[in-house]
Design an enzyme around this catalytic site. Structure first.
Site, PDB file in Angstrom:
ATOM      1  N   LYS A 116       0.875  -1.042   0.101  1.00  0.00           N
ATOM      2  CA  LYS A 116       0.067  -0.124   0.124  1.00  0.00           C
ATOM      3  C   LYS A 116       0.681   1.207   0.085  1.00  0.00           C
ATOM      4  CE  LYS A 116      -3.942  -2.425   2.057  1.00  0.00           C
ATOM      5  NZ  LYS A 116      -4.934  -2.160   3.084  1.00  0.00           N
ATOM      6  N   GLU A 199      -2.411   7.284   8.278  1.00  0.00           N
ATOM      7  CA  GLU A 199      -3.074   8.203   7.266  1.00  0.00           C
ATOM      8  C   GLU A 199      -4.318   8.758   8.126  1.00  0.00           C
ATOM      9  OE1 GLU A 199      -4.244   5.948   3.873  1.00  0.00           O
ATOM     10  OE2 GLU A 199      -6.122   5.219   4.564  1.00  0.00           O
ATOM     11  N   ARG A 292      -6.418  -8.599  -8.861  1.00  0.00           N
ATOM     12  CA  ARG A 292      -6.968  -9.613  -8.866  1.00  0.00           C
ATOM     13  C   ARG A 292      -8.409  -9.621  -9.207  1.00  0.00           C
ATOM     14  NH1 ARG A 292      -9.863  -9.730  -4.055  1.00  0.00           N
ATOM     15  NH2 ARG A 292      -8.797  -8.448  -2.533  1.00  0.00           N
TER      16      ARG A 292
HETATM   17  P1  ADP Z   1     -12.431  -8.164  -2.040  1.00  0.00           P
HETATM   18  O1  ADP Z   1     -11.363  -7.126  -1.806  1.00  0.00           O
HETATM   19  O2  ADP Z   1     -12.380  -9.167  -3.121  1.00  0.00           O
HETATM   20  O3  ADP Z   1     -13.637  -7.100  -2.536  1.00  0.00           O
HETATM   21  P2  ADP Z   1     -12.497  -8.181   0.644  1.00  0.00           P
HETATM   22  O4  ADP Z   1     -11.586  -7.079   0.280  1.00  0.00           O
HETATM   23  O5  ADP Z   1     -13.852  -8.205   1.315  1.00  0.00           O
HETATM   24  O6  ADP Z   1     -12.825  -8.572  -0.924  1.00  0.00           O
HETATM   25  O7  ADP Z   1     -11.655  -9.179   1.026  1.00  0.00           O
HETATM   26  C1  ADP Z   1     -11.844 -10.349   0.396  1.00  0.00           C
HETATM   27  C2  ADP Z   1     -10.767 -11.271   1.356  1.00  0.00           C
HETATM   28  O8  ADP Z   1     -11.342 -12.095   2.169  1.00  0.00           O
HETATM   29  C3  ADP Z   1      -9.970 -11.973   0.402  1.00  0.00           C
HETATM   30  O9  ADP Z   1      -8.706 -11.532   0.052  1.00  0.00           O
HETATM   31  C4  ADP Z   1      -9.700 -13.409   1.303  1.00  0.00           C
HETATM   32  O10 ADP Z   1      -8.615 -12.845   2.166  1.00  0.00           O
HETATM   33  C5  ADP Z   1     -11.025 -13.333   1.937  1.00  0.00           C
HETATM   34  N1  ADP Z   1     -12.005 -14.295   1.393  1.00  0.00           N
HETATM   35  C6  ADP Z   1     -13.231 -14.038   1.461  1.00  0.00           C
HETATM   36  N2  ADP Z   1     -13.865 -14.810   0.846  1.00  0.00           N
HETATM   37  C7  ADP Z   1     -13.154 -15.771   0.700  1.00  0.00           C
HETATM   38  C8  ADP Z   1     -13.288 -17.260   0.086  1.00  0.00           C
HETATM   39  N3  ADP Z   1     -14.350 -17.849  -0.361  1.00  0.00           N
HETATM   40  N4  ADP Z   1     -12.079 -18.049  -0.280  1.00  0.00           N
HETATM   41  C9  ADP Z   1     -10.751 -17.147   0.163  1.00  0.00           C
HETATM   42  N5  ADP Z   1     -10.757 -16.180   0.416  1.00  0.00           N
HETATM   43  C10 ADP Z   1     -11.628 -15.534   0.832  1.00  0.00           C
HETATM   44  P1  ADP Z   2      -7.902  -3.825   2.656  1.00  0.00           P
HETATM   45  O1  ADP Z   2      -6.570  -4.067   1.912  1.00  0.00           O
HETATM   46  O2  ADP Z   2      -8.123  -4.731   3.955  1.00  0.00           O
HETATM   47  O3  ADP Z   2      -9.064  -4.016   1.645  1.00  0.00           O
HETATM   48  P2  ADP Z   2      -8.215  -0.944   2.591  1.00  0.00           P
HETATM   49  O4  ADP Z   2      -7.338  -0.081   2.614  1.00  0.00           O
HETATM   50  O5  ADP Z   2      -8.925  -1.030   1.189  1.00  0.00           O
HETATM   51  O6  ADP Z   2      -7.745  -2.349   3.134  1.00  0.00           O
HETATM   52  O7  ADP Z   2      -9.525  -0.529   3.390  1.00  0.00           O
HETATM   53  C1  ADP Z   2     -10.461  -1.288   3.977  1.00  0.00           C
HETATM   54  C2  ADP Z   2     -11.824  -0.536   4.360  1.00  0.00           C
HETATM   55  O8  ADP Z   2     -11.220   0.409   5.229  1.00  0.00           O
HETATM   56  C3  ADP Z   2     -12.064   0.900   3.368  1.00  0.00           C
HETATM   57  O9  ADP Z   2     -12.980  -0.045   2.312  1.00  0.00           O
HETATM   58  C4  ADP Z   2     -12.833   1.665   4.142  1.00  0.00           C
HETATM   59  O10 ADP Z   2     -13.969   1.559   4.478  1.00  0.00           O
HETATM   60  C5  ADP Z   2     -11.890   1.705   5.430  1.00  0.00           C
HETATM   61  N1  ADP Z   2     -10.793   2.592   5.407  1.00  0.00           N
HETATM   62  C6  ADP Z   2      -9.477   2.509   4.538  1.00  0.00           C
HETATM   63  N2  ADP Z   2      -8.796   3.486   4.974  1.00  0.00           N
HETATM   64  C7  ADP Z   2      -9.608   4.439   5.524  1.00  0.00           C
HETATM   65  C8  ADP Z   2      -9.508   5.739   6.046  1.00  0.00           C
HETATM   66  N3  ADP Z   2      -8.478   6.499   5.943  1.00  0.00           N
HETATM   67  N4  ADP Z   2     -10.573   6.372   6.742  1.00  0.00           N
HETATM   68  C9  ADP Z   2     -11.636   5.769   6.956  1.00  0.00           C
HETATM   69  N5  ADP Z   2     -11.828   4.537   6.609  1.00  0.00           N
HETATM   70  C10 ADP Z   2     -10.943   3.927   5.839  1.00  0.00           C
END
Ligand code: ADP
Ligand code: ADP
Ligand code: MG
Length: 446
Positions: A116, A199, A292
């Protein structure tokens, strides 16, 4: 075209990938742990290889065992699905070494966007707006003063984090050190990398992401946005498209910025650029890129009528994208509800035997699942058991149709979050588009 694809995943995404393979005339090999012997993805595949005992590190994350399965079955490509090894440069490198195709972007893009902190730097250089990140190199007075300058609350995040794990809000300076130390330990254990950054915490955000489709010949398309603001513990629960948070010009800008970022890394597969949208100042910031296919990709597939995984496989073979940006049509409103086997009060996973399952159907309803009556949900993996994806001409009709589909759904024997979905869909906040990522928290307080 590939002849045989090994799907290095389980559950609904393994089945979903298999479907695209079959439509392209490709055989599929599934893998399974001993806990998944009776899983539908094993029954449906042309062949399946047992790759280890239930814990993921010994099975679905076991690269050596997976490469052996490739060797035994003669597969010529690996599709990693989502989660597990989907963003693993180690797997991609192993594939390269053994002359097997990795169905995903080139390794440098995987590497650059998987972190990130690095991806934010690339976004900044490409003039895509970001939230400034303070890298936690050493805890001390200098870090504290930088954080104070940023202003509380802040969010501490693991650079290698994912799935909503490895992040925590900090409200005041006196809490910072303890939380940093704790997250460093957790990130090291969960992701093998303790690097953290800090952040600004946005207090009323929407999560908006842009679906990208690109080939190895420099063509990069966007397939519009998804709004994934209905979340619990930073994890998505409901996703929809279009997002009602954006004006048409904001939508054009966010999609153009997503493409700009992908151009900067010569992106060449499907992927998603995630943004956080601050409802207060109506600005969006790049958050991370997922290199992905994502859980919620069917929302876009139903809106654009494009088989994203089919396209992902075709571009991985080097084929040029046949479609152009202007060919892409956006129709209907689409909503996806993630059905999880979980306790409605504690949200703890609720594995066990499904004694009866009835899947919803009818017009505009798509179900991507892997469960059946008599299936035993194992306790070792993610709790998501099904995705219900509904399309309708407008958002109100889509909400009504989703409620009807969820009320038809029967998952007997285990606890699920279906009632929570109905509660969200019935809430004034959701219906009137007056919500942020805090919606579930606020509903549960009522
Ligand atoms: P996406 O980024 O695909 O919208 P999320 O951020 O909610 O999904 O997180 C999905 C993550 O949750 C995947 O990266 C994995 O770590 C886990 N996950 C959820 N469902 C599954 C599944 N059926 N098989 C494997 N991993 C899963
Ligand atoms: P992951 O890799 O687990 O998906 P993300 O960086 O995409 O992590 O963040 C997951 C979720 O956390 C976001 O969809 C958002 O709802 C919340 N989030 C992330 N960064 C912030 C932020 N700076 N302030 C508020 N909410 C945040
Ligand atoms: Mg994310």
């Amino acid at each position: 075209m590939f002849k045989k694809v090994l799907i290095a995943n389980r559950g609904e995404i393994a089945i979903r990938v298999m479907r695209s393979c079959r439509e392209l005339g490709i055989d599929s090999v599934s893998i399974h742990s001993t806990a998944d012997e009776n899983s539908l993805h094993v029954k449906m595949a042309d062949e399946s290889v047992c790759i280890g005992p239930p814990p993921s590190p010994q099975s679905y994350l076991n690269i050596q065992a997976i490469m052996s399965a490739v060797e035994i079955t003669g597969a010529d490509a690996i599709h990693p699905g989502y989660g597990f090894l989907s963003e693993s440069t180690e797997l991609a490198e192993m594939c390269k070494k053994y002359g097997v195709s990795f169905i995903g972007p080139h390794i440098e893009a995987l590497d650059m966007m998987g972190d990130k902190i690095r991806s934010k730097k690339i976004a900044k250089n490409a003039n895509v707006p970001i939230l400034e990140a303070i890298e936690v190199k050493e805890y001390g007075a200098s870090l504290e003063s930088k954080v104070q300058e940023l202003g509380f609350p802040v969010l501490v995040k693991a650079s290698a984090g994912g799935g909503g794990k490895g992040m925590q809000i900090v409200h005041k300076l006196s809490e910072l050190q303890a939380i940093v130390k704790k997250l460093e330990r957790e990130a090291e254990a969960a992701f093998g990398d303790k690097t953290l950054f800090i952040e600004k915490y946005i207090e009323t955000p929407r999560h908006i992401e842009v679906q990208i489709l690109a080939d190895k010949h420099g063509k990069i398309l966007h397939l519009g946005e998804r709004d994934c603001s209905v979340q619990r513990n930073y994890q998505k629960v409901i996703e929809e498209s279009p997002s009602l948070a954006l004006t048409d010009s904001e939508r054009a800008n966010i999609c153009a910025d997503a493409i700009k970022l992908c151009q900067a890394v010569k992106y060449d597969s499907v992927g998603t650029v995630e943004f956080i949208y601050d409802m207060k100042d109506k600005k969006y910031y790049f958050m991370e890129m997922n290199t992905r296919i994502q859980v919620e990709h069917p929302v876009t597939e139903e809106r654009c009528k494009i088989d994203l995984i089919g396209e992902q496989i075709k571009v991985a073979t080097g084929q040029k994208l046949e479609i152009s940006q202007d060919d892409i049509e956006f129709n209907n409103h689409v909503i996806e509800c993630r059905i999880n086997a979980e306790d409605p009060n504690t949200f703890a996973p609720s594995p066990g035997k499904i004694d009866h399952y009835h899947r919803p159907g009818g017009m505009g309803v798509r179900v991507d699942d892997f469960i059946y009556s008599g299936y035993q949900v194992p306790p070792f993996y993610d709790s998501m058991i099904s995705k219900v994806i509904v399309s309708a001409p407008d958002r109100n009709k889509c909400i009504t149709r989703m409620k009807r589909a969820l009320k038809e759904t029967i998952v007997g024997g285990i606890k699920t979050n279906i009632d929570l979905h109905l509660r969200i869909l019935d809430s004034e906040e959701f219906k009137t588009n007056n919500f942020s990522t805090n919606l579930i928290k606020e509903l549960l307080k009522k």
